[in-house]
Scaffold this active site. Structure first.
Site, PDB file in Angstrom:
ATOM      1  N   ASP A   1       0.864  -1.179   0.000  1.00  7.40           N
ATOM      2  CA  ASP A   1       0.000   0.000   0.000  1.00  7.40           C
ATOM      3  C   ASP A   1       0.899   1.227   0.000  1.00  7.40           C
ATOM      4  O   ASP A   1       1.522   1.553   1.016  1.00  7.40           O
ATOM      5  CB  ASP A   1      -0.900  -0.011   1.242  1.00  7.40           C
ATOM      6  CG  ASP A   1      -1.816   1.212   1.296  1.00  7.40           C
ATOM      7  OD1 ASP A   1      -1.558   2.191   0.562  1.00  7.40           O
ATOM      8  OD2 ASP A   1      -2.783   1.180   2.085  1.00  7.40           O
TER       9      ASP A   1
ATOM     10  N   HIS B   1      -6.222  11.465  13.892  1.00  6.76           N
ATOM     11  CA  HIS B   1      -7.216  11.319  12.812  1.00  6.76           C
ATOM     12  C   HIS B   1      -8.355  10.376  13.175  1.00  6.76           C
ATOM     13  O   HIS B   1      -9.366  10.328  12.468  1.00  6.76           O
ATOM     14  CB  HIS B   1      -6.557  10.785  11.540  1.00  6.76           C
ATOM     15  CG  HIS B   1      -5.520  11.701  10.979  1.00  6.76           C
ATOM     16  ND1 HIS B   1      -5.818  12.990  10.591  1.00  6.76           N
ATOM     17  CD2 HIS B   1      -4.194  11.535  10.754  1.00  6.76           C
ATOM     18  CE1 HIS B   1      -4.707  13.571  10.146  1.00  6.76           C
ATOM     19  NE2 HIS B   1      -3.703  12.715  10.240  1.00  6.76           N
TER      20      HIS B   1
ATOM     21  N   TYR C   1       7.680  11.292   9.100  1.00 10.07           N
ATOM     22  CA  TYR C   1       8.004  10.135   8.250  1.00 10.07           C
ATOM     23  C   TYR C   1       9.379  10.195   7.612  1.00 10.07           C
ATOM     24  O   TYR C   1       9.805   9.252   6.965  1.00 10.07           O
ATOM     25  CB  TYR C   1       6.892   9.960   7.206  1.00 10.07           C
ATOM     26  CG  TYR C   1       5.561   9.887   7.914  1.00 10.07           C
ATOM     27  CD1 TYR C   1       5.199   8.737   8.596  1.00 10.07           C
ATOM     28  CD2 TYR C   1       4.718  11.006   8.003  1.00 10.07           C
ATOM     29  CE1 TYR C   1       4.018   8.675   9.332  1.00 10.07           C
ATOM     30  CE2 TYR C   1       3.540  10.952   8.729  1.00 10.07           C
ATOM     31  CZ  TYR C   1       3.197   9.787   9.396  1.00 10.07           C
ATOM     32  OH  TYR C   1       2.050   9.735  10.127  1.00 10.07           O
TER      33      TYR C   1
ATOM     34  N   ASP D   1       1.326  18.826  14.093  1.00 11.04           N
ATOM     35  CA  ASP D   1       1.451  17.866  12.992  1.00 11.04           C
ATOM     36  C   ASP D   1       1.003  18.569  11.697  1.00 11.04           C
ATOM     37  O   ASP D   1       0.225  19.512  11.746  1.00 11.04           O
ATOM     38  CB  ASP D   1       0.541  16.670  13.286  1.00 11.04           C
ATOM     39  CG  ASP D   1       0.718  15.525  12.308  1.00 11.04           C
ATOM     40  OD1 ASP D   1       1.424  14.574  12.656  1.00 11.04           O
ATOM     41  OD2 ASP D   1       0.135  15.583  11.197  1.00 11.04           O
TER      42      ASP D   1
HETATM   43  C1  Q7Y Z   1      -1.759  10.325   7.899  1.00 15.96           C
HETATM   44  C2  Q7Y Z   1      -0.744  10.820   8.752  1.00 15.96           C
HETATM   45  C3  Q7Y Z   1      -1.060  10.907  10.147  1.00 15.96           C
HETATM   46  C4  Q7Y Z   1      -0.589  12.621  -0.403  1.00 15.96           C
HETATM   47  C5  Q7Y Z   1      -1.215  11.304  -0.029  1.00 15.96           C
HETATM   48  C6  Q7Y Z   1      -2.064  11.420   1.192  1.00 15.96           C
HETATM   49  C7  Q7Y Z   1      -2.366  10.531   3.361  1.00 15.96           C
HETATM   50  C8  Q7Y Z   1      -1.874   9.503   4.266  1.00 15.96           C
HETATM   51  C9  Q7Y Z   1      -2.371   9.663   5.638  1.00 15.96           C
HETATM   52  C10 Q7Y Z   1      -1.397  10.419   6.473  1.00 15.96           C
HETATM   53  N1  Q7Y Z   1       0.722  12.460  -0.889  1.00 15.96           N
HETATM   54  N2  Q7Y Z   1      -1.749  10.421   2.127  1.00 15.96           N
HETATM   55  O1  Q7Y Z   1       0.330  11.099   8.377  1.00 15.96           O
HETATM   56  S1  Q7Y Z   1      -0.094  11.982  11.056  1.00 15.96           S
HETATM   57 ZN    ZN Z   2       0.544  13.919  10.163  1.00 16.82          ZN
END
Ligand code: Q7Y
Ligand code: ZN
Length: 673
Positions: A20, A135, A305, A172
């Site tokens: 994924d 989230h 990340y 964040d």
């Molecule tokens: C959730 C997150 C929590 C754009 C793609 C969008 C969203 C993924 C969820 C991210 N390049 N992806 O980081 S802090």
């Molecule tokens: Zn985030």
């Protein structure tokens, strides 16, 4: 009073089990690299290690529905195929047989942190957790999140400790819509979030993430969204939003506890955020929140990340929680046009709820939010034409400099008979003063009388400043017979002889040192009752408050709206805080000012006070050693004439000092990144 660190390796024991591309960035290494960096830098050892626990059903049900909890409870027993299937009903999240266990630990870690802080076991702390939380919603997992760790912690803190007001700061880069939904109609929880938005083109692409979603019913005004409509936001953009939105509102709100959704995907190098703020900015964001709620701050990891950027940012945060002085802020320039538009929008949306924003500029007639629609149309066209796929550039940034705390935190120059407070060092001249300096002092400051007492105080001060500049001593405090003369002497020596940049903050109605220069070696901000004469030099800023510094709201307005952004943009190497006699300022505000200024100049603040103010020594020293002052209590509206004069001063100065801007310059000007 220490700093808690809550971590358990168990939370690294789940991962994505299928392909994924969206979820592949949420890896166990996020925790291991963060924790390893804390261990290797010696920070982990300086913290109080607190064990995690599993959140109970009752804890989880504070935010989530029974049906949802029961469904998640079954996930450890699902086959791989069924896990995939289960995952599909939610957005951008994955399940694993061990994630339910980890999610209980993540929420439980946040609760352990709240307990340690609320019972006084520690002053503040950080929990390193996976999965993140902000989230997840009442009945849904989302965006890598299973249970809403911080929302649960806020409800728990209110319930268990009877707190009346909790502030949640979500730095964040994603909108914590789960937190917003949990407290939308609740005025006891103030939720602040900035997030990449791009006029609703960025995930989670919600209309309700925009600046005009301010909360509902009784909770109106208690939800603050700052949408970033461009990528590449920098340190100045973040500081501008803290200075001109979050901090004034947070102080007016007066929380009993601060929770931080501490995601570091808002830092440079992150593949999701694509922002350009450097890891050291988190030292400042943390510092700026540490004087709220008597210092009770709980940071709970959310996103982040880029493993390098994440580990550096975590270390910067923990360093600051431990009380180490923040590094000089890097890359301070003008906030970009898009950031200023966002700032303007959020301030105007909230002006009717917060007296500190009462006079914020209105939005122009054409609603900026209509841009969202326009941009969506443009995007469709682009897609049709196949203009996409611009390859992302790899960001590089220097590693934040090592933060070495000086051996002596706070040194005091006190007359005989005045006791030195605990934790501070009495400073006296160890060797004879360099005769050259002594002569210069005599010549410049002591012409009138041959005052050997004054000479010795001034030379001791000079020696103290030299040690501060060499980073052997962090901060200082001196009781002197003549603050004006001492100020002049220190400024001249530090700025001229040592060629430093000195920020001089004078509070009260005395005479300010007259040798203001245009060379930028010193910047003088004088807060008094005196109506200033027309001032031309950008390095002298007279701030007039009708009741001087005794009126708390007006003073805070000056502190956040003027002094803080000026200080950050000027970037001094030394701060000189001068308390004029009879300034009329109460201890708690004075301590807030002292605490705030220590975010500048690597904490090199020297406080000068008149000999008669012996009673101020203890509270001042307490702030200088890093203690948070007691809360100021909820604030009332500042005097309209003060607000008006502050606003006109801000407007006048913003051409020279870009961090003072609260609206975007007229189109055609202003640089955008
Ligand atoms: C959730 C997150 C929590 C754009 C793609 C969008 C969203 C993924 C969820 C991210 N390049 N992806 O980081 S802090
Ligand atoms: Zn985030």
């Amino acid at each position: 009073m220490g700093t808690a660190l809550i971590y358990d390796e168990e939370m690294t024991k789940y991962k994505l089990l299928w392909v994924d591309p969206v979820c592949k960035i949420e890896v166990p290494e996020r925790l291991t690299v963060s924790h390893d960096a804390l261990v290797r830098s010696g920070l982990a050892d300086r913290c109080v290690s607190i064990p995690v626990r599993e959140a109970t059903d009752a804890d989880i049900l504070l935010v989530h529905s029974e049906e949802y909890l029961e469904a998640v409870k079954k996930t450890p027993y699902l086959t791989l195929e069924d896990l995939k299937e289960f995952t599909l009903q939610y957005g951008d999240v994955y399940f694993h047989p061990n994630i339910y266990h980890c999610a209980k630990l993540a929420a439980g870690a946040a609760l352990q942190l709240v307990d340690s802080v609320m019972t006084g076991k520690v002053r503040n702390g950080m929990a390193l957790v996976r999965p993140p939380g902000h989230h997840s919603m009442r009945s849904a997992a989302n965006g890598f999140c299973v249970f809403n760790n911080v929302a649960i912690a806020a409800k728990y803190a209110k319930q268990k400790y009877g707190l009346q007001r909790v502030l949640i700061v979500d730095w964040d880069i994603h909108h914590g819509q789960g937190v917003q939904y949990s407290f939308e109609d609740d005025p006891s929880v103030l939720y602040f979030s900035w997030h990449r938005y791009e006029h609703q083109k960025f995930w989670p692409q919600l209309r309700e993430s925009d600046y005009d979603c301010v909360g509902k019913e009784k909770g109106a005004g208690f939800n603050i969204n700052v949408p970033w409509n461009k990528v590449g936001m920098q340190n100045s953009d973040y500081l501008a939003v803290f200075s001109h939105v979050l901090l004034p509102v947070a102080y007016e709100f007066c929380p009993d506890l601060v929770l931080v959704c501490a995601g570091f995907d808002s830092a440079i190098g992150d593949p999701e955020g694509e922002m350009c703020a450097t890891p050291d900015i988190f030292a400042h964001l943390t510092h700026l929140l540490m004087n709220l709620a008597g210092g009770k701050l709980c940071a709970v990891l959310e996103g982040g990340y880029n493993l390098t950027s994440l580990a550096q940012s975590v270390c910067q945060t923990v360093h600051t929680l431990l009380g180490d002085p923040a590094p000089r802020p890097s890359n301070i320039n003008s906030p970009c046009k898009s950031a200023l538009e966002s700032l303007h929008c959020t301030r105007s949306a909230h002006k009717k709820y917060w007296s500190c924003l009462k006079y914020a500029a209105d939005l122009p007639d054409f609603e900026l939010s209509t841009k969202r629609i326009k941009l969506a149309e443009e995007e469709e066209e682009k897609l049709e034409k196949g203009e996409e796929a611009i390859t992302k550039k790899e960001e590089v940034w220097p590693e934040p400099p090592k933060r070495v705390a000086p051996l002596v935190r706070t040194a005091l120059v006190l007359p005989d008979g005045v006791a030195c407070p605990d934790g501070c060092k009495r400073f006296s001249l160890s060797e004879n003063l360099n005769p050259l300096i002594a002569n210069k002092l005599r010549e410049n400051f002591l012409k009138a009388a041959d005052d050997s007492d004054a000479l010795s105080t001034l030379s001791t001060l000079i020696a103290l400043v030299e040690k501060m500049v060499k980073n052997e001593i962090c901060s200082g405090l001196a009781l002197v017979r003549d603050v004006s003369m001492a100020t002049m002497c220190v400024v001249q020596h530090a700025a001229t002889a040592l060629s430093n940049r000195v920020l001089v903050v004078c509070v009260g109605d005395g005479t300010v040192p007259s040798q203001i220069t245009e060379d930028g070696k010193s910047l003088v901000v004088h807060i008094s009752r005196k109506e200033p004469e027309e001032q031309k030099c950008k390095y002298y800023v007279p701030v007039c408050l009708k009741k001087g510094s005794s009126e708390v709201s007006g003073f805070l307005q000056a502190m956040f709206g003027l002094l803080l952004p000026l200080g950050y943009e000027y970037d001094p190497s030394l701060v000189l805080l001068v308390r004029m006699p009879d300034s009329g300022m109460c201890d708690s505000v004075w301590q807030q000012l002292t605490g705030l200024l220590q975010g500048l100049a690597q904490g090199h603040t020297l406080v000068l006070m008149q000999e008669s103010e012996k009673a101020r020594v203890d509270p001042t020293a307490s702030s200088l050693v890093g203690n948070a002052p007691p809360s100021l209590g909820p604030l009332h509206a500042p005097l309209p004439e003060d607000v008006e004069s502050l606003e006109s001063l801000r407007r006048r100065l913003q051409t020279d000092w870009k961090l003072l801007q609260t609206t975007a310059p007229e189109s055609g000007r202003g640089d955008d990144h």
